[in-house]
Scaffold this motif. Structure first.
Motif, PDB file in Angstrom:
ATOM      1  N   ILE A 428      52.652  37.747  38.169  1.00 39.59           N
ATOM      2  CA  ILE A 428      51.363  37.055  38.304  1.00 39.59           C
ATOM      3  C   ILE A 428      50.223  38.060  38.336  1.00 39.59           C
ATOM      4  N   LEU A 429      50.345  39.082  39.156  1.00 34.80           N
ATOM      5  CA  LEU A 429      49.258  40.051  39.287  1.00 34.80           C
ATOM      6  C   LEU A 429      49.041  40.828  37.996  1.00 34.80           C
ATOM      7  N   THR A 430      50.121  41.179  37.339  1.00 31.62           N
ATOM      8  CA  THR A 430      49.992  41.894  36.061  1.00 31.62           C
ATOM      9  C   THR A 430      49.375  40.994  35.006  1.00 31.62           C
ATOM     10  N   GLY A 431      49.786  39.730  34.987  1.00 37.10           N
ATOM     11  CA  GLY A 431      49.239  38.790  34.028  1.00 37.10           C
ATOM     12  C   GLY A 431      47.756  38.549  34.212  1.00 37.10           C
ATOM     13  N   LEU A 432      47.262  38.729  35.423  1.00 40.83           N
ATOM     14  CA  LEU A 432      45.834  38.595  35.690  1.00 40.83           C
ATOM     15  C   LEU A 432      45.044  39.823  35.259  1.00 40.83           C
ATOM     16  N   GLY A 433      45.765  40.857  34.821  1.00 46.21           N
ATOM     17  CA  GLY A 433      45.093  42.070  34.370  1.00 46.21           C
ATOM     18  C   GLY A 433      45.019  43.153  35.418  1.00 46.21           C
ATOM     19  N   LEU A 434      45.636  42.966  36.563  1.00 50.56           N
ATOM     20  CA  LEU A 434      45.599  43.957  37.629  1.00 50.56           C
ATOM     21  C   LEU A 434      46.626  45.054  37.353  1.00 50.56           C
ATOM     22  N   GLY A 435      46.288  46.259  37.757  1.00 48.95           N
ATOM     23  CA  GLY A 435      47.263  47.327  37.735  1.00 48.95           C
ATOM     24  C   GLY A 435      48.042  47.307  39.037  1.00 48.95           C
ATOM     25  N   VAL A 436      49.365  47.202  38.960  1.00 51.96           N
ATOM     26  CA  VAL A 436      50.193  46.992  40.148  1.00 51.96           C
ATOM     27  C   VAL A 436      51.141  48.167  40.325  1.00 51.96           C
ATOM     28  N   SER A 437      51.100  48.755  41.533  1.00 51.82           N
ATOM     29  CA  SER A 437      52.066  49.802  41.871  1.00 51.82           C
ATOM     30  C   SER A 437      52.705  49.435  43.204  1.00 51.82           C
ATOM     31  N   ALA A 438      54.026  49.568  43.284  1.00 57.08           N
ATOM     32  CA  ALA A 438      54.777  49.134  44.458  1.00 57.08           C
ATOM     33  C   ALA A 438      54.593  50.094  45.628  1.00 57.08           C
ATOM     34  N   LEU A 439      54.489  49.520  46.815  1.00 51.67           N
ATOM     35  CA  LEU A 439      54.488  50.266  48.068  1.00 51.67           C
ATOM     36  C   LEU A 439      55.698  49.826  48.879  1.00 51.67           C
ATOM     37  N   GLU A 440      55.926  50.490  49.997  1.00 53.52           N
ATOM     38  CA  GLU A 440      57.090  50.145  50.810  1.00 53.52           C
ATOM     39  C   GLU A 440      56.980  48.729  51.363  1.00 53.52           C
ATOM     40  N   ASP A 441      55.781  48.328  51.757  1.00 53.69           N
ATOM     41  CA  ASP A 441      55.616  47.002  52.357  1.00 53.69           C
ATOM     42  C   ASP A 441      54.785  46.062  51.501  1.00 53.69           C
ATOM     43  N   GLY A 442      54.565  46.418  50.220  1.00 58.37           N
ATOM     44  CA  GLY A 442      53.758  45.548  49.382  1.00 58.37           C
ATOM     45  C   GLY A 442      53.390  46.207  48.071  1.00 58.37           C
ATOM     46  N   TRP A 443      52.132  46.019  47.685  1.00 59.76           N
ATOM     47  CA  TRP A 443      51.677  46.522  46.399  1.00 59.76           C
ATOM     48  C   TRP A 443      50.228  47.009  46.508  1.00 59.76           C
ATOM     49  N   ARG A 444      49.933  48.021  45.745  1.00 65.12           N
ATOM     50  CA  ARG A 444      48.552  48.468  45.592  1.00 65.12           C
ATOM     51  C   ARG A 444      48.068  48.008  44.220  1.00 65.12           C
ATOM     52  N   CYS A 445      46.935  47.303  44.214  1.00 65.43           N
ATOM     53  CA  CYS A 445      46.445  46.681  42.983  1.00 65.43           C
ATOM     54  C   CYS A 445      45.090  47.255  42.598  1.00 65.43           C
ATOM     55  N   SER A 446      44.982  47.688  41.361  1.00 68.28           N
ATOM     56  CA  SER A 446      43.678  48.085  40.824  1.00 68.28           C
ATOM     57  C   SER A 446      43.059  46.869  40.149  1.00 68.28           C
ATOM     58  N   ILE A 447      41.787  46.642  40.412  1.00 69.75           N
ATOM     59  CA  ILE A 447      41.118  45.409  39.990  1.00 69.75           C
ATOM     60  C   ILE A 447      40.485  45.609  38.620  1.00 69.75           C
ATOM     61  N   PRO A 448      40.717  44.694  37.667  1.00 69.44           N
ATOM     62  CA  PRO A 448      40.131  44.849  36.332  1.00 69.44           C
ATOM     63  C   PRO A 448      38.625  44.672  36.368  1.00 69.44           C
ATOM     64  N   SER A 449      37.974  45.178  35.351  1.00 66.42           N
ATOM     65  CA  SER A 449      36.510  45.189  35.320  1.00 66.42           C
ATOM     66  C   SER A 449      35.914  43.801  35.172  1.00 66.42           C
ATOM     67  N   TRP A 450      36.705  42.812  34.773  1.00 67.86           N
ATOM     68  CA  TRP A 450      36.143  41.473  34.570  1.00 67.86           C
ATOM     69  C   TRP A 450      36.290  40.577  35.800  1.00 67.86           C
ATOM     70  N   ARG A 451      36.957  41.030  36.864  1.00 66.26           N
ATOM     71  CA  ARG A 451      37.151  40.181  38.045  1.00 66.26           C
ATOM     72  C   ARG A 451      36.266  40.654  39.188  1.00 66.26           C
ATOM     73  N   PHE A 452      35.042  40.116  39.250  1.00 71.44           N
ATOM     74  CA  PHE A 452      34.116  40.445  40.322  1.00 71.44           C
ATOM     75  C   PHE A 452      34.466  39.721  41.621  1.00 71.44           C
ATOM     76  N   ASP A 453      35.368  38.752  41.570  1.00 72.54           N
ATOM     77  CA  ASP A 453      35.654  37.920  42.738  1.00 72.54           C
ATOM     78  C   ASP A 453      36.879  38.391  43.511  1.00 72.54           C
ATOM     79  N   ILE A 454      37.461  39.528  43.151  1.00 72.42           N
ATOM     80  CA  ILE A 454      38.620  40.051  43.879  1.00 72.42           C
ATOM     81  C   ILE A 454      38.224  41.359  44.545  1.00 72.42           C
ATOM     82  N   SER A 455      38.215  41.356  45.872  1.00 66.86           N
ATOM     83  CA  SER A 455      37.838  42.578  46.584  1.00 66.86           C
ATOM     84  C   SER A 455      38.639  42.792  47.858  1.00 66.86           C
ATOM     85  N   ILE A 456      39.322  41.754  48.351  1.00 66.89           N
ATOM     86  CA  ILE A 456      40.091  41.882  49.593  1.00 66.89           C
ATOM     87  C   ILE A 456      41.464  41.265  49.398  1.00 66.89           C
TER      88      ILE A 456
END
Length: 799
Positions: A428-456
């Protein structure tokens, strides 16, 4: 936003019907407001060519046309002004059915036979255009079925996007959503770089990089604007609600709808030297594309050359530099404008355009070069020309920052109520255009330039729930430890105050916290109200420092609508300068109760006279509210002044010596300014003081009788009755149980400078019956003290 279903399916084609696709889009949070066909229902309409058009012998406005319908040549009588030989048009043959169940039959018009009907767009349900026949491209195949030729088996899907989803203001964004929802690849259009064949270029200077940090442009020479836009381009624009203007403008509008990037083309010959992106200067004006000339405000961002403004940045271009029939060379621009600086700018000029709609909400700040390449290729394909090199000016420091957001695996279970497998989360996160890298307890997501509504993190959880499907979320019963909260009896509930006032005939009002500055000054001229930076309207420009302006405004509207009796109350915050209590820095928020009375004392009835309410009606209602907390004795009323209230009918309300409110009648000047006839009584109280109550205490009922004595004393007019009553309570002794003022008299038989006050004093003891001697002793103490301290005389002795 309207999109063509066929156009969307060129990008991604799920195995869903139109209704299923619309439902899926709605459930993903992009609400579909309507689905409608792109054309009306018609049959047996073909492409035809007018071979000859001659004047009707008996009608000036009719022409007799010889028409090639492919399989036959027919005679048609037509009244369209553009009916002429050589054009291809839609022909409804005899037996055809047009929208509205209109059947075509053989007819005679002024004695000339007509075998069918040549059609305008409106007659086919394609648009509202009915000025003339619908002209088809010269290469349209004669005899072809019109519905198949124009691919009219299509639907318009109208989507009501919320302001935060600017990324879906283009086919590309919606296709990305549909592809993700159906786990399908999206066939994005090619936007390959167009090689420069000339070296011409313009310099670009960014004087306001915080408002326009990226500007991309290129020169295109030797275009042929006389070439019409191809049919596929015109149809896609029409189906999305835009009309075809010329090939260059059509291309920029096409890219706007396709990628969501607003663009503009200038006539290169109208530009002087380079491009400057700056704020307008004093005295500058601009003639816009819609024909109006606007005087530019100094803080308006403009696209200019070295002579003056060319366009209002992100809103609308100027007429002098626009593309016209004589245009041969273009300067094509694509820019990013910061949404925070552009928000509301178009409305200040009474404008709203497709460009401003998108830039205010946020355009992908990495899209400009790609959109320019796409538009360049389309322009070269349609009108020819030679493209120069791309000129890109960017100030990276002012581009939006997109910090990474961490999504914790445990938060999915806690906030969504179920667990998603890691693979589904990453899909889901990749399909939204986010860059996803796995962490031990979750994921770190880089936000694409077209999604101004994702910040938290909560934004990512919302995306998971939305794409997974709100209707698929598991249903579970709420389980919680229900603890009955303590209800302190020393605290009066606001609900009890509301119910009490409703029982006395008041209606609760909820007014805006924002009021008109002029109205505010009528009530609080000494308070500098807190102004709003971006008010809803001029009538809501400042924060209220009193509840009375809103309540009196409601009375004004009611009185002007012939309401004879109005009783309103409101509980809410007053906003005062300062930073005390629970207020923010520079703002003190005070919970308050406001009350207002206008009109008759009682509802219209045969049993009571029609008498207007007065000061004492309001005072009585206020006293009843003050008595709810079992501490009415702590409150007192004293004559006072207030800039909005009548000087002779105003009282300050104090609790234990501290002023907590005011009650009175509106000043006649205020009534005149508001165009209200008749008295209006108002009160305003601090809620904290009102809601602070006393604990109830039990006292045994006395088995012994009460003794009441009445006295009437004459005192100076200036002596307040409340002061006398307070003094009587202090000297009457421990047996006094109740003191009541039951008469005030001024007039005949009394010195004009004095008044008569009559009191009833009730005495009682819990352990015995009071004798007359004990009561007389208390009464004598009261009389002697009043004579000594207030020069009082017993009324029967004075007379």
């Amino acid at each position: 936003m309207k999109i063509s279903e066929q156009w969307l399916r060129e990008w991604v084609d799920p195995a869903l019907s139109t209704d299923e696709l619309a439902h899926q889009i709605t459930m993903a949070g992009l609400e579909v407001d309507a689905v409608e066909p792109v054309a009306g229902h018609f049959s047996d309409v073909v492409v035809a060519e007018i071979l000859e058009a001659v004047q009707h012998p008996d009608a000036d406005k009719l022409r007799v046309c010889t028409v090639d319908a492919g399989s036959e040549t027919v005679q048609i009588v037509c009244g369209a002004p553009n009916a002429r030989a050589g054009i291809k048009v839609p022909l409804a043959r005899v037996g055809a059915v047009l929208p509205g169940d209109f059947k075509i039959k053989k007819a005679k018009l002024r004695g000339v036979e007509s075998h069918g009907m040549l059609c305008a767009e409106a007659e086919l349900g394609l648009s509202d255009a009915n000025e003339g026949l619908m002209e088809l491209p010269v290469d349209a195949p004669v005899g072809a079925d019109l519905r198949g030729y124009l691919q009219l088996d299509d639907h318009l899907i109208e989507i009501g996007l919320t302001p935060n989803r600017a990324d879906c203001l283009g086919i590309a964004g919606i296709a990305r959503e549909v592809g993700l929802l159906n786990n399908l690849p999206v066939a994005a259009v090619p936007c390959e770089p167009v090689a420069a064949t000339i070296t011409d270029a313009l310099t670009v200077t960014l004087e306001a990089p915080e408002r326009c940090p990226r500007y991309v442009g290129r020169v295109i020479r030797n275009v042929d604007v006389s070439r019409p836009s191809p049919l596929w381009l015109q149809e896609k624009l029409r189906r999305c609600g835009l009309r075809s203007i010329d090939a260059v403008v059509d291309v920029t509008n096409y890219v706007l709808l396709e990628l969501g990037q607003p663009m503009h083309a200038f006539d290169l010959d109208a530009l002087h030297e380079g491009i400057v992106v700056r704020t307008a200067r004093a005295g500058e004006s601009l003639q816009l594309l819609d024909g109006q000339t606007v005087d530019l405000r100094p803080d308006t961002l403009v696209i200019a050359d070295h002579r003056g403004p060319l366009a209002m940045a992100g809103i609308m271009g100027g007429e002098p530099s626009s593309v016209g029939e004589a245009t041969r060379h273009l300067f094509l621009e694509s820019a990013f404008f910061a949404p925070g600086h552009l928000a509301g700018e178009a409305r200040r000029y009474g404008l709203h355009t497709d460009s401003s709609h998108r830039f205010e909400r946020g355009v992908d700040f990495a899209l400009q070069r790609r959109a320019l390449e796409r538009a360049t290729q389309l322009i070269l394909d349609v009108v020819g020309g030679e493209a120069g090199p791309v000129v890109e000016t960017v100030v990276e420091a002012h581009l939006p920052e997109r910090p990474d957001v961490v999504l914790r695996r445990a938060r999915i279970r806690r906030l969504l109520g179920f667990e998603l497998v890691d693979a589904e989360v990453e899909r889901i996160l990749t399909g939204l255009g986010l860059g996803v890298s796995a962490l031990e307890d979750g994921w770190r997501c880089s936000i694409p330039s077209w999604r101004f509504d994702i910040s938290i993190e909560a934004d990512l959880l919302e995306e998971l729930a939305r794409v997974y499907g709100y209707n698929r979320l598991p249903v579970s019963h709420v389980q919680a430890d229900l603890v009955i909260p303590a209800q302190p009896e020393a605290k009066l509930s606001l609900r009890s105050v509301r119910r009490h006032l409703a029982a006395r005939g008041y209606r609760e009002a909820i007014t805006y916290s924002f009021v008109d500055r002029k109205l505010q000054q009528l009530f609080d001229p000494d308070v500098m109200p807190i102004a709003l930076e971006n008010p809803i309207s001029a009538e809501m420009g400042v924060m209220r420092s009193s509840l009375l302006p809103g309540l009196v405004g409601a009375v004004q509207r009611s009185v002007h609508r012939q309401q004879p009796r109005v009783r309103l109350f409101e509980t809410g915050l007053r906003f005062l300068p300062g930073s005390e209590g629970n207020g923010l820095q520079g703002l003190r928020q005070t919970p308050s109760l406001g009350m207002v009375i206008s009109g008759r004392r009682f509802d219209e009835s045969w049993s009571v006279a029609s008498v207007a309410a007065d000061f004492y009606d309001m005072k009585g209602d206020v006293e009843s509210v003050l008595g709810l907390g079992r501490c009415a004795g702590q409150f007192s009323f004293a004559a006072a002044t207030h800039p909005a209230l009548h000087p002779g009918q105003t009282a300050a309300i104090s609790r234990n010596g501290k002023q907590v409110g005011v009650v009175g009648a509106l000043h006649p000047d205020v009534l005149g300014a508001l165009d209200i006839s008749g008295p209006v009584l108002v009160c305003e109280l601090d809620l904290d003081a009102l809601l602070s109550a006393q604990l109830p205490a039990f006292s045994e009922l006395s088995r012994f009788p009460e003794v009441r004595r009445d006295i009437a004393v004459i005192v100076d007019k200036e002596v307040p009755a409340a002061e006398l009553m307070q003094h009587v309570r202090a000297v009457a002794g421990a047996y006094l149980r109740q003191l009541r003022l039951f008469d005030v008299y001024e007039g005949k038989g009394i010195d004009p400078k004095r008044k008569s006050l009559a009191f009833g004093l009730t005495f009682r003891d819990q352990s015995r019956t009071l004798s007359d001697d004990v009561v007389n002793q208390s009464m004598n103490q009261v009389i002697d003290s009043l004579e000594k301290n207030y020069n009082a005389e017993l009324r029967n002795q004075a007379l």
